[in-house]
Structures are given as C-alpha cells and as structure tokens.
Design an enzyme around this catalytic site. Structure first.
Site, PDB file in Angstrom:
ATOM      1  N   HIS A 197       0.870  -1.183   0.000  1.00  0.00           N
ATOM      2  CA  HIS A 197       0.000   0.000   0.000  1.00  0.00           C
ATOM      3  C   HIS A 197       0.909   1.237   0.000  1.00  0.00           C
ATOM      4  O   HIS A 197       1.997   1.208   0.587  1.00  0.00           O
ATOM      5  CB  HIS A 197      -0.825   0.082   1.298  1.00  0.00           C
ATOM      6  CG  HIS A 197      -2.151  -0.606   1.278  1.00  0.00           C
ATOM      7  ND1 HIS A 197      -2.697  -1.168   2.415  1.00  0.00           N
ATOM      8  CD2 HIS A 197      -3.069  -0.798   0.292  1.00  0.00           C
ATOM      9  CE1 HIS A 197      -3.884  -1.691   2.121  1.00  0.00           C
ATOM     10  NE2 HIS A 197      -4.133  -1.483   0.845  1.00  0.00           N
ATOM     11  N   CYS A 225      -2.418   2.759   9.234  1.00  0.00           N
ATOM     12  CA  CYS A 225      -3.420   1.774   8.819  1.00  0.00           C
ATOM     13  C   CYS A 225      -4.642   1.802   9.729  1.00  0.00           C
ATOM     14  O   CYS A 225      -5.749   1.477   9.307  1.00  0.00           O
ATOM     15  CB  CYS A 225      -2.827   0.371   8.858  1.00  0.00           C
ATOM     16  SG  CYS A 225      -1.551   0.089   7.638  1.00  0.00           S
TER      17      CYS A 225
HETATM   18  N1  ARG Z   1      -4.192  -7.204   6.734  1.00  0.00           N
HETATM   19  C1  ARG Z   1      -4.519  -5.978   6.092  1.00  0.00           C
HETATM   20  C2  ARG Z   1      -4.516  -6.186   4.591  1.00  0.00           C
HETATM   21  O1  ARG Z   1      -3.666  -6.915   4.117  1.00  0.00           O
HETATM   22  C3  ARG Z   1      -3.587  -4.892   6.489  1.00  0.00           C
HETATM   23  C4  ARG Z   1      -4.026  -3.555   5.996  1.00  0.00           C
HETATM   24  C5  ARG Z   1      -3.137  -2.475   6.451  1.00  0.00           C
HETATM   25  N2  ARG Z   1      -3.656  -1.208   6.178  1.00  0.00           N
HETATM   26  C6  ARG Z   1      -3.001  -0.223   5.535  1.00  0.00           C
HETATM   27  N3  ARG Z   1      -3.584   0.927   5.463  1.00  0.00           N
HETATM   28  N4  ARG Z   1      -1.858  -0.407   4.940  1.00  0.00           N
HETATM   29  O2  ARG Z   1      -5.346  -5.659   3.892  1.00  0.00           O
END
Ligand code: ARG
Length: 262
Positions: A161, A255
């Site tokens: 991300h 996150c």
């Molecule tokens: N387990 C989540 C996923 O893989 C983690 C998300 C983390 N959030 C972020 N904003 N990077 O989607």
C-alpha cells in the site's frame, strides 16, 4: 486448529501477515487504546468505527474510504474477505451527515493507497498502484474529488500500500522510502519533493512510514528510531507508539486511522 482458509490467502498477498505467529489479543487492544489516547492527548477528535464479527481487518480503518473537502470516495476492496468493510465506512459518513459519498466502480483501498497534500499545487492527491488499488481508480478519484491525482507505482510486495511507503508530513511535504517505487516513480518523487525526508529500508520495514502527522507531531511506530531522528532534525516532533501486535496483521499507526477531511 489451522487458520481459516481466507487467512491463508491473505498471507500470500500480504507478506507481513504470519498467521502462525500468535497475536496477544489483550496486548493488541491495549496498544490500540494507547494509539487512540495518543491522538486525543494531541488534541484530535477520534471517532471509533464499531467492529463487526467476521471482519478482523476492520481495525485497519484507513482502507475503508478517502475524503477530501467533504467528499468521500468510497473503497472497493481487492480481496473478498475485506469487501464488506466498505459498507460500514459508508454508513459512518452517511450517519454523520455533511458528507457527499461517491460509490466507486473501481478497485481501491481508500487511504491505504491515497494521500492528500492540501497546500501542494493548491491541493493534490498522491495515489499508489501496483498491488491493491487499480490505476482506473486514480482517474475515478480525480473525477470524484476534483483534485489532481499523481499516480505512483509500487513495486515491492513488502510495501503493498502507498501508506507503508510514503506519508504526508505536513500540508506540502512527504517522507518516503524510494526502494518501494519504480525507477520512473522515484524520479517523479524527486522532482516533486526535493525536500522530502527519505527513510531507509530498515525504517520502512519497521513500518516507520505508516505514520500520521498533524503537521508538527508525527505519530509513528516506536521501532522506526532512525526515521524518528531524521524527523526531529527536520523540525517535527516524533511521537512513538508501540504497535507490535497490530504489525502482525500488516499494519501500524496510519493503517488504523481514517483521516476525516470535512
Ligand atoms: N491485513 C490488512 C490487509 O492486508 C492490512 C491492511 C493495512 N492497512 C493499511 N492501510 N496499509 O489488507
């Protein structure tokens, strides 16, 4: 007991998620509380989105939407196990009133891949693609939000991300880890942000860039000590928080936070 099938799938798409590593739930909740208290102590208003049974990733609230000046561009999650989260976020904005909600047709993971700089070129959106959010969503977000969108290509699966690779530090500057981006995107970032704070691999892997800044105080993962020192040298006030348990699910400070831009 082996983990449910969807966790196995998610592990493959998020290299941080080691579902064999036990999570101390009590500690996870305590750390999350500590994060919430930190924002309150810094003078911010924190709304809590109620958790829903069967949606363990809801704690990563950043992914559910992206708002700019009262307009909300909704999320459309890439993987099936998170799809229902988008509706919970939508309800939040509808119930609170004062927001115009735009339902997306394209796959995008909200603030996971979108960031906003209110004073850069009069208001600019930075958008990541390569793993979760589709480039078509960048164009859709630009139409929904009426702000230019700059597309940035992520190439390292450990930084799946944008919000684990780049973070706004104030209204016009950012911190980022160059290695997370394609070579062409790296030159774009150099051109746009000559004064950016550059994180090294160690700090990026410690989730240091998954930070939330109010322009002065920068709330970030305690383990990112090198980045904290760089931020201090650049005039910011690092506010470290311990989030070891949340990191096991592939997220840290940013996150867990959906920023509201009314
Ligand atoms: N387990 C989540 C996923 O893989 C983690 C998300 C983390 N959030 C972020 N904003 N990077 O989607």
């Amino acid at each position: 007991m082996s983990p449910p099938e969807h966790f196995a799938v998610e592990y493959a798409i998020n290299p941080w998620m080691d579902t064999t590593a036990p999570v101390d739930t009590e500690l996870a909740v305590k750390q999350w509380e500590g994060l919430r208290e930190t924002f309150v102590r810094l003078g911010h208003t924190v709304h809590v989105l109620a958790p829903e049974i069967g949606l363990p990733d809801m704690v990563y609230a950043a992914n559910g939407a992206f708002s700019v000046d009262g307009v909300v561009y909704g999320a459309r999650f890439k993987y099936p196990q998170r799809i229902p989260e988008a509706a919970a976020h939508r309800r939040f904005y509808v119930d609170h009133g004062g927001w115009r909600f735009v339902t997306p047709a394209e796959t995008n993971e909200g603030e996971g891949d979108f960031a906003y700089l209110p004073s850069f070129l009069g208001g600019t959106i930075l958008a990541g693609h390569g793993f979760r959010t589709e480039t078509a969503a960048h164009a859709e977000a630009q139409e929904a939000l009426g702000r230019p969108v700059i597309s940035l290509r992520l190439v390292d699966p450990r930084f799946y991300h944008l919000d684990v690779a780049l973070a706004p530090l104030d209204d016009s500057n950012v911190a980022y880890y160059p290695g997370a981006f394609s070579e062409a995107t790296r030159s774009v970032l150099r051109q746009l942000f000559p004064d950016a704070v550059l994180a090294d691999e160690e700090d990026a892997l410690a989730f240091g860039l998954n930070l939330v800044s109010d322009g002065r105080n920068v709330v970030l993962n305690t383990e990112a000590t090198g980045l904290a020192a760089k931020l201090r040298a650049a005039g910011y006030v690092p506010v470290p928080v311990e989030l070891t348990e949340l990191k096991k699910g592939g997220g840290s400070v940013k996150c867990c936070v959906a920023e509201l831009r009314p």
